[in-house]
Write a protein that holds these residues in place. Sequence first.
Motif, PDB file in Angstrom:
ATOM      1  N   GLU B  51      24.958  -4.104  40.547  1.00 57.86           N
ATOM      2  CA  GLU B  51      23.997  -2.960  40.382  1.00 57.86           C
ATOM      3  C   GLU B  51      22.867  -2.845  41.353  1.00 57.86           C
ATOM      4  N   LEU B  52      22.019  -4.122  41.780  1.00 58.58           N
ATOM      5  CA  LEU B  52      20.844  -4.390  42.277  1.00 58.58           C
ATOM      6  C   LEU B  52      21.402  -4.220  44.075  1.00 58.58           C
ATOM      7  N   THR B  53      22.607  -5.084  43.837  1.00 55.13           N
ATOM      8  CA  THR B  53      22.460  -4.808  45.820  1.00 55.13           C
ATOM      9  C   THR B  53      22.755  -3.798  46.349  1.00 55.13           C
ATOM     10  N   SER B  54      23.219  -2.662  45.465  1.00 52.48           N
ATOM     11  CA  SER B  54      24.098  -1.412  45.312  1.00 52.48           C
ATOM     12  C   SER B  54      22.201  -0.604  45.686  1.00 52.48           C
ATOM     13  N   ARG B  55      21.204  -0.444  44.959  1.00 54.06           N
ATOM     14  CA  ARG B  55      20.707  -0.477  44.783  1.00 54.06           C
ATOM     15  C   ARG B  55      19.550  -0.616  46.293  1.00 54.06           C
ATOM     16  N   PHE B  56      19.522  -1.908  46.463  1.00 55.31           N
ATOM     17  CA  PHE B  56      18.014  -2.358  47.092  1.00 55.31           C
ATOM     18  C   PHE B  56      18.713  -2.340  48.866  1.00 55.31           C
ATOM     19  N   ASP B  57      19.876  -3.004  48.442  1.00 52.34           N
ATOM     20  CA  ASP B  57      20.379  -3.235  49.984  1.00 52.34           C
ATOM     21  C   ASP B  57      22.295  -1.789  50.450  1.00 52.34           C
ATOM     22  N   ARG B  58      21.980  -1.087  49.841  1.00 52.92           N
ATOM     23  CA  ARG B  58      22.591  -0.013  49.727  1.00 52.92           C
ATOM     24  C   ARG B  58      24.272  -0.366  50.342  1.00 52.92           C
ATOM     25  N   LEU B 157      26.577 -26.379  48.657  1.00 50.08           N
ATOM     26  CA  LEU B 157      25.771 -26.275  49.298  1.00 50.08           C
ATOM     27  C   LEU B 157      25.994 -24.440  49.747  1.00 50.08           C
ATOM     28  N   ALA B 158      25.550 -23.009  48.683  1.00 52.18           N
ATOM     29  CA  ALA B 158      25.382 -21.960  49.378  1.00 52.18           C
ATOM     30  C   ALA B 158      24.509 -21.211  49.565  1.00 52.18           C
ATOM     31  N   ILE B 159      24.533 -20.270  50.763  1.00 51.06           N
ATOM     32  CA  ILE B 159      23.333 -19.279  50.938  1.00 51.06           C
ATOM     33  C   ILE B 159      23.430 -17.950  50.384  1.00 51.06           C
ATOM     34  N   ALA B 160      22.326 -17.335  50.147  1.00 51.34           N
ATOM     35  CA  ALA B 160      22.366 -16.014  49.636  1.00 51.34           C
ATOM     36  C   ALA B 160      21.545 -15.387  50.158  1.00 51.34           C
ATOM     37  N   CYS B 161      22.542 -14.499  51.568  1.00 50.52           N
ATOM     38  CA  CYS B 161      21.724 -13.543  52.450  1.00 50.52           C
ATOM     39  C   CYS B 161      21.909 -12.275  52.215  1.00 50.52           C
ATOM     40  N   PRO B 162      20.887 -11.464  52.027  1.00 49.39           N
ATOM     41  CA  PRO B 162      21.576  -9.401  51.966  1.00 49.39           C
ATOM     42  C   PRO B 162      22.054  -9.449  52.881  1.00 49.39           C
ATOM     43  N   THR B 163      22.925  -8.340  53.202  1.00 45.97           N
ATOM     44  CA  THR B 163      23.456  -7.432  54.081  1.00 45.97           C
ATOM     45  C   THR B 163      23.402  -6.447  54.107  1.00 45.97           C
ATOM     46  N   PRO B 164      21.586  -5.409  53.917  1.00 48.29           N
ATOM     47  CA  PRO B 164      21.468  -4.181  53.792  1.00 48.29           C
ATOM     48  C   PRO B 164      22.407  -3.671  54.681  1.00 48.29           C
ATOM     49  N   GLY B 165      22.892  -2.612  53.634  1.00 43.99           N
ATOM     50  CA  GLY B 165      24.489  -1.375  54.826  1.00 43.99           C
ATOM     51  C   GLY B 165      25.061  -2.211  55.241  1.00 43.99           C
ATOM     52  N   GLY B 166      25.305  -3.565  55.000  1.00 44.21           N
ATOM     53  CA  GLY B 166      26.630  -4.601  55.430  1.00 44.21           C
ATOM     54  C   GLY B 166      26.406  -5.062  56.595  1.00 44.21           C
ATOM     55  N   THR B 167      25.321  -5.352  57.186  1.00 44.56           N
ATOM     56  CA  THR B 167      25.310  -6.002  58.572  1.00 44.56           C
ATOM     57  C   THR B 167      24.827  -7.266  57.978  1.00 44.56           C
ATOM     58  N   ASP B 182      28.926 -23.742  51.943  1.00 43.41           N
ATOM     59  CA  ASP B 182      30.718 -24.136  51.354  1.00 43.41           C
ATOM     60  C   ASP B 182      30.985 -22.511  50.922  1.00 43.41           C
ATOM     61  N   VAL B 183      29.861 -21.052  51.279  1.00 46.60           N
ATOM     62  CA  VAL B 183      29.405 -20.015  50.277  1.00 46.60           C
ATOM     63  C   VAL B 183      28.414 -19.807  50.969  1.00 46.60           C
ATOM     64  N   VAL B 184      28.667 -17.877  51.573  1.00 49.84           N
ATOM     65  CA  VAL B 184      28.017 -17.601  51.822  1.00 49.84           C
ATOM     66  C   VAL B 184      27.787 -16.421  50.719  1.00 49.84           C
ATOM     67  N   TYR B 185      26.956 -16.170  50.536  1.00 44.64           N
ATOM     68  CA  TYR B 185      26.845 -14.623  49.241  1.00 44.64           C
ATOM     69  C   TYR B 185      26.397 -13.285  50.132  1.00 44.64           C
ATOM     70  N   ARG B 186      26.327 -12.561  49.978  1.00 42.15           N
ATOM     71  CA  ARG B 186      25.980 -11.634  50.503  1.00 42.15           C
ATOM     72  C   ARG B 186      25.080 -10.438  48.830  1.00 42.15           C
ATOM     73  N   ILE B 187      24.060 -10.828  49.045  1.00 38.15           N
ATOM     74  CA  ILE B 187      23.219 -10.516  47.992  1.00 38.15           C
ATOM     75  C   ILE B 187      21.787 -11.275  48.131  1.00 38.15           C
ATOM     76  N   ALA B 190      14.925 -10.708  44.324  1.00 37.15           N
ATOM     77  CA  ALA B 190      15.007 -11.269  43.179  1.00 37.15           C
ATOM     78  C   ALA B 190      16.259 -11.314  42.340  1.00 37.15           C
ATOM     79  N   GLN B 191      17.142 -11.245  42.639  1.00 36.62           N
ATOM     80  CA  GLN B 191      17.968 -10.923  41.943  1.00 36.62           C
ATOM     81  C   GLN B 191      19.570 -11.746  42.109  1.00 36.62           C
ATOM     82  N   ALA B 192      19.109 -12.620  44.072  1.00 36.97           N
ATOM     83  CA  ALA B 192      20.036 -13.482  44.083  1.00 36.97           C
ATOM     84  C   ALA B 192      19.602 -15.101  44.114  1.00 36.97           C
TER      85      ALA B 192
END
Lengths: 436, 436
Positions: B51-58, B157-167, B182-187, B190-192
């Motif tokens: 929900e927060l990713t939809s709101r902040f990162d569209r 080892l995990a990465i959290a990287c927001p992808t605003p609008g999917g970019t 090992d894993v890259v999250y699209r988030i 603060a939620q990440a």
Amino acid sequence: MPQFLSTRDADFDRAFTALLGMKREDSPDVDAAVAAIIADVRDRGDAAVIELTSRFDRLDLTPETMAFSAEEIAAEIAKVPAEDRAALELAAERIRAYHARQMPEDASWTDAAGATLGWRWTPVSAAGLYVPGGLASYPSSVLMNAIPAKVAGVERLAIACPTPGGTVNPLVLLAASLSGVDVVYRIGGAQAIAALAYGTQTVAPVDKITGPGNAFVAAAKRRVFGKVGIDMIAGPSEILVIADADNDPDWIALDLLSQAEHDESAQSILITTDAAFGQAVAEAVTARLRTLERRAIAARSWEDFGAIIVARDLSEAAALSNRVAPEHLELCVADPDALAARITHAGAIFLGAWTPEAIGDYVGGPNHVLPTARSARFSSGLSVMDFLKRTTLARMTPEALAAIGPAAERLAISESLEAHGLSVRARLDRLNRSAG
Amino acid sequence: MPQFLSTRDADFDRAFTALLGMKREDSPDVDAAVAAIIADVRDRGDAAVIELTSRFDRLDLTPETMAFSAEEIAAEIAKVPAEDRAALELAAERIRAYHARQMPEDASWTDAAGATLGWRWTPVSAAGLYVPGGLASYPSSVLMNAIPAKVAGVERLAIACPTPGGTVNPLVLLAASLSGVDVVYRIGGAQAIAALAYGTQTVAPVDKITGPGNAFVAAAKRRVFGKVGIDMIAGPSEILVIADADNDPDWIALDLLSQAEHDESAQSILITTDAAFGQAVAEAVTARLRTLERRAIAARSWEDFGAIIVARDLSEAAALSNRVAPEHLELCVADPDALAARITHAGAIFLGAWTPEAIGDYVGGPNHVLPTARSARFSSGLSVMDFLKRTTLARMTPEALAAIGPAAERLAISESLEAHGLSVRARLDRLNRSAG
């Protein structure tokens, strides 16, 4: 009674997870009060510290009496019985010898590209050590904080120790003197942390603050973090003992109680491979609790947070211990080294039944300031490293820059940092002109 | 224009102290919002993160698309030009080689009392790396955070990287892949941080979180500290250059600008022994600012926080630099090693005019995550040590306990910790009975 669990129980995992997640500390929220105290000390300096000390410690100071004089320290130290002094000296010597081995090495090498790389360690210039007043004013903690700082090469080491009503523990002053502490201030609480971090007319500011304290001190340390470095915010003490049946139940009971007596929020856990032994330890604890001086505290801790867990074998015991990540871990088994090899998270390990944890609190040599509340998963006990910092070093030759500079320029461009790229390009162009 | 000071000025000390005390950062207070986000993620897990990713990162995620798949990563990486890939590979290799040398040694020894002492290093089990999205999504920072973790032996080892609008920046995914992430999250946000610290149905919790981020990320890291470890909270970048007259003013100007272009709050300071050279650098900066892509940012930083200081000699320059405790320090002088020996506080030193700071950002080998805001007085750059923790070890023989145990007992009694003393006494009594 503490919890008595077996890994064979159907709901063991739920019960163990609940044990791990138990909230043992209920810190009062003093953050607003602490913020006001810090602002006051920053604003008014000595005057604020003196006023707050009068209010909280019932002690009227002047700038001249804020620190103990050499004569006052000598007079207090003279009160210490010879046997206590000898014990403290042995502890200081052993702690110093252990921590001296922690001093890291500088490094420098030249790689295939012709770049000379390395690092250098330098000490923090000035450190402040908080020592609680009253009952928890432990001389052993003075040694454990001050000696690593002095071994690291900290030039100026100050202690802040409140002296409610003017009372001080002579052993604290002796420990400070044995450790080479430069000045001991009669101040405490958030006002002492603020004075050490920001300085006043009388208190010179330091770069790093370590040492335990109450909720006000902990909140103040959190607030000044960034302006100065701090050590960890310690939670209540913990011990986990892994013991086979081949132990004296009374020894293990005393080891469990030596954490429980610290604090009603302390936690003592026994993991054993033998249910009957676990029962015998429980009975030994009950017997000892009848006469122990601090039985009210120890009983509260043991009943609320203590646990005896029966595991199928030592391998299972090690896995459970790794989930706890205990501050103190005793391995009272036939081959403690083999078991230690299976331990991935623990602040300190005590190997074999002849190594009670209390040895580590005083005279073993390793530090007794250790990560609590499962933070041994990601942090270490206090060491000389806490009073050192590393400066990395790099030196390029023109040839080295020619070899690796183009890659730096390329990456700078890809990150849209043009000046970064140009700072390399300007130099490469000179080389190309010289070569051309 | 930046400040132009001379140590011969009557009011130099006041002006220099004001320069040191300048408040460059004005973080918005997002703490309440962050607290609510963390509570929501702890409470609702994936649902809250989505929900927060939809709101902040569209961006509309499902638990299945929260992490990049192997195919998605391969497809993005395929877009990277060969020259960028080669540059990133060179950087990764050099960073790995440098950090491999940082691995500390375990130790074990037996002392005169018969006590076997030592310590052992173990890696953090799982780490999370925050990578900002958008413009500040730097592949070099992925390498600088991920490689030390993997060198230390971090398993997951995990990465959290927001992808605003999917970019997403394909170079970030390539850097992650080269580092063994090992894993890259699209988030993001603060939620990440909350998801990494506490875990959700899809995101496994980690033990340590590192990496830069905006005010929300920084506030979230502060809040989850204790539950997990965190690295430093980085402030705006800084450089201090000490240069004699024997330098190309344009090189020094570009080095100053390569920090200034990062951020309007960055700070670039030149200390020189030659006023005319200082003037020439000022002119070179002005000339470069005419055409620099990021001139709006760089000019703001240089005008608000930049400074040129004329010192009497290099010894005075070193003393001033030590008061600044800069993140990056360039020594563009004839004998940089001799000058470096006078430096007591700096995150990283770049020796000689052929070592522009930008080399250290990318391919030098040392880490570019360094202490800012004068915290080099008490802290170090990121290293393998940030992903390791030390467990201290102690093993007594009966003889060793007989030698040092009585001192521990004595100190325990002096601290009114009876069970501590008894845990030693019970063992000493057994020895005495055996001997009797």
